[in-house]
Design a protein around this motif. Structure first.
Motif, PDB file in Angstrom:
ATOM      1  N   ALA A   5       0.860  10.286   4.213  1.00 34.37           N
ATOM      2  CA  ALA A   5       1.359  10.303   2.837  1.00 34.37           C
ATOM      3  C   ALA A   5       1.991  11.830   2.534  1.00 34.37           C
ATOM      4  N   ILE A   6       3.108  11.526   1.579  1.00 32.53           N
ATOM      5  CA  ILE A   6       3.697  12.738   1.522  1.00 32.53           C
ATOM      6  C   ILE A   6       4.194  12.752  -0.017  1.00 32.53           C
ATOM      7  N   VAL A   7       4.099  14.266  -0.389  1.00 29.06           N
ATOM      8  CA  VAL A   7       4.676  14.231  -1.979  1.00 29.06           C
ATOM      9  C   VAL A   7       5.676  15.613  -1.847  1.00 29.06           C
ATOM     10  N   GLY A   8       6.937  15.521  -2.506  1.00 30.25           N
ATOM     11  CA  GLY A   8       8.026  16.421  -2.222  1.00 30.25           C
ATOM     12  C   GLY A   8       8.927  15.773  -1.162  1.00 30.25           C
ATOM     13  N   GLY A   9       8.842  14.304  -0.736  1.00 28.14           N
ATOM     14  CA  GLY A   9       9.539  13.753   0.258  1.00 28.14           C
ATOM     15  C   GLY A   9      11.229  13.678  -0.245  1.00 28.14           C
ATOM     16  N   THR A  10      11.564  13.937  -1.444  1.00 26.98           N
ATOM     17  CA  THR A  10      12.880  14.012  -1.960  1.00 26.98           C
ATOM     18  C   THR A  10      13.777  15.355  -1.679  1.00 26.98           C
ATOM     19  N   GLY A  11      12.822  16.407  -1.413  1.00 25.43           N
ATOM     20  CA  GLY A  11      13.227  17.605  -1.284  1.00 25.43           C
ATOM     21  C   GLY A  11      13.950  17.950   0.103  1.00 25.43           C
ATOM     22  N   LEU A  12      14.311  19.204   0.361  1.00 18.18           N
ATOM     23  CA  LEU A  12      14.864  19.453   1.718  1.00 18.18           C
ATOM     24  C   LEU A  12      14.202  19.405   2.902  1.00 18.18           C
ATOM     25  N   GLY A  14      10.692  18.175   2.810  1.00 17.27           N
ATOM     26  CA  GLY A  14      10.115  16.744   2.658  1.00 17.27           C
ATOM     27  C   GLY A  14      10.998  15.602   3.131  1.00 17.27           C
ATOM     28  N   SER A  15      12.155  15.534   2.779  1.00 16.19           N
ATOM     29  CA  SER A  15      13.190  14.637   3.456  1.00 16.19           C
ATOM     30  C   SER A  15      13.055  14.395   4.879  1.00 16.19           C
ATOM     31  N   HIS A  16      13.057  15.659   5.694  1.00 14.52           N
ATOM     32  CA  HIS A  16      13.227  15.821   7.082  1.00 14.52           C
ATOM     33  C   HIS A  16      11.687  15.300   7.610  1.00 14.52           C
ATOM     34  N   ILE A  17      10.732  15.894   6.805  1.00 10.90           N
ATOM     35  CA  ILE A  17       9.332  15.243   7.347  1.00 10.90           C
ATOM     36  C   ILE A  17       9.408  13.854   7.324  1.00 10.90           C
ATOM     37  N   VAL A  18       9.750  13.141   6.309  1.00 15.50           N
ATOM     38  CA  VAL A  18       9.832  11.634   6.295  1.00 15.50           C
ATOM     39  C   VAL A  18      10.436  10.998   7.403  1.00 15.50           C
ATOM     40  N   ASN A  19      11.860  11.624   7.555  1.00 17.15           N
ATOM     41  CA  ASN A  19      12.620  11.189   8.570  1.00 17.15           C
ATOM     42  C   ASN A  19      11.991  11.395  10.020  1.00 17.15           C
ATOM     43  N   THR A  20      11.156  12.507  10.260  1.00 17.27           N
ATOM     44  CA  THR A  20      10.578  12.752  11.477  1.00 17.27           C
ATOM     45  C   THR A  20       9.406  11.784  11.994  1.00 17.27           C
ATOM     46  N   LEU A  21       8.696  11.439  10.660  1.00 17.89           N
ATOM     47  CA  LEU A  21       7.621  10.495  10.699  1.00 17.89           C
ATOM     48  C   LEU A  21       8.090   9.033  10.934  1.00 17.89           C
ATOM     49  N   LEU A  22       9.117   8.793  10.443  1.00 15.18           N
ATOM     50  CA  LEU A  22       9.717   7.359  10.580  1.00 15.18           C
ATOM     51  C   LEU A  22      10.066   7.125  12.087  1.00 15.18           C
ATOM     52  N   ALA A 200      15.593  23.569   7.997  1.00 12.45           N
ATOM     53  CA  ALA A 200      14.598  22.427   7.096  1.00 12.45           C
ATOM     54  C   ALA A 200      14.178  21.411   8.299  1.00 12.45           C
ATOM     55  N   SER A 201      15.112  21.177   9.362  1.00 12.56           N
ATOM     56  CA  SER A 201      14.655  20.035  10.196  1.00 12.56           C
ATOM     57  C   SER A 201      13.612  20.633  11.249  1.00 12.56           C
ATOM     58  N   VAL A 202      13.600  21.707  11.526  1.00 11.18           N
ATOM     59  CA  VAL A 202      12.695  22.523  12.469  1.00 11.18           C
ATOM     60  C   VAL A 202      11.359  22.787  11.912  1.00 11.18           C
ATOM     61  N   ILE A 203      11.192  23.196  10.456  1.00  8.03           N
ATOM     62  CA  ILE A 203      10.100  23.278   9.811  1.00  8.03           C
ATOM     63  C   ILE A 203       9.492  21.992   9.584  1.00  8.03           C
ATOM     64  N   ALA A 204      10.291  21.053   9.285  1.00  5.67           N
ATOM     65  CA  ALA A 204       9.689  19.489   9.380  1.00  5.67           C
ATOM     66  C   ALA A 204       8.799  19.180  10.778  1.00  5.67           C
ATOM     67  N   ARG A 205       9.570  19.256  11.633  1.00  2.00           N
ATOM     68  CA  ARG A 205       9.038  18.887  12.835  1.00  2.00           C
ATOM     69  C   ARG A 205       7.799  19.962  13.390  1.00  2.00           C
ATOM     70  N   ALA A 206       7.845  20.887  13.002  1.00  2.00           N
ATOM     71  CA  ALA A 206       6.648  22.045  13.065  1.00  2.00           C
ATOM     72  C   ALA A 206       5.490  21.506  12.433  1.00  2.00           C
ATOM     73  N   ALA A 207       5.933  21.202  11.071  1.00  2.00           N
ATOM     74  CA  ALA A 207       4.676  20.488  10.281  1.00  2.00           C
ATOM     75  C   ALA A 207       4.240  19.337  10.866  1.00  2.00           C
TER      76      ALA A 207
END
Length: 245
Positions: A5-12, A14-22, A200-207
């Protein structure tokens, strides 16, 4: 297969986290809680390629409606990501900023814990310190401590520096400083840019990488109850190790 689950997924970030998970076959479900549906074109394309994977819950009633949804979510999110944040200017002052970043985040975290979430991932910031005299750093430190007090099985806290990437809503000062960092890195070496700012994409992948390790209990990161990731670790997990897998 992990459920998230994610909150903040419309942000910079967060959107990269969503795309990574997808894009990950090891993730079966993403509960997306927001005030509006995702508008990122990449997210929309990936959602169409993976029908049923992204379940969107949109409500302006934050946090009560979101908490109610989390407590009854099916499937239960094993991993909960929060990249929900704002600026004092956008919020209209320090008090409303704290109400969103601290109070709402903590209420949502409690709801996730009650629902059965095992791993909590927070996008915080460099300098977070609950004892700091700097309001922003103190706010971030207070958020971290309040989340830790909830007592998830595993907690992952990322502390990036300046975040680079294209925002839907600009932050002029941050973008200017980030731009300086990018230029300095280009002029000298990438290591300087990585110290100054993380993409942001690197932070998302690290998360996502740290969250999956925590859920599976794999590697040195996965064994820790509380894991802090600074700039160097974010680059390692989100770019160096990610590109090697």
């Amino acid at each position: 297969m992990a459920t998230t689950a994610i909150v903040g997924g419309t942000g910079l970030v967060g959107s990269h986290i969503v795309n990574t998970l997808l894009s990950m076959p090891t993730v079966s479900h993403i509960a997306f809680l927001a005030r509006r549906a995702p508008s990122n074109s990449t997210t929309q394309t990936l959602s169409e390629s993976h029908p049923g994977k992204l379940a969107t819950f949109v409500s302006p009633d934050l946090p009560s409606a979101w908490c109610s949804h989390l407590r009854t979510a099916t499937p239960v999110p094993e991993i909960f990501f929060s990249s929900m944040a704002t600026t004092r200017a956008n919020a209209g002052g320090l008090a409303p900023q704290r109400a969103l970043e601290h109070d709402a985040n903590v209420e949502l975290a409690r709801a996730a814990k009650e629902a059965g979430t095992r791993v909590y991932v927070l996008i915080s910031a460099t300098g977070a310190d609950k004892t700091s005299m700097i309001p922003y750093n103190k706010l971030k430190g207070d958020i971290e401590q309040s989340i830790l007090d909830i007592g998830f099985e595993k907690t992952v806290i990322l502390r990036p520096g300046m975040i680079s990437g294209k925002r839907e809503v600009g932050r002029p000062i941050e973008e200017a400083i980030s731009g300086i960092g990018n230029v300095m890195g280009w002029v000298s070496q990438p290591l300087l840019r990585d110290w100054w700012t993380q993409d942001a994409s690197v932070i998302a992948r690290a998360a996502v990488s740290a969250a999956m390790k925590a859920l599976q209990g794999s590697g040195a990161e996965g064994e820790k109850k509380v894991l802090y990731l600074g700039g160097k670790d974010i680059v390692r997990l989100g770019r160096t190790e990610w590109e090697e897998t």
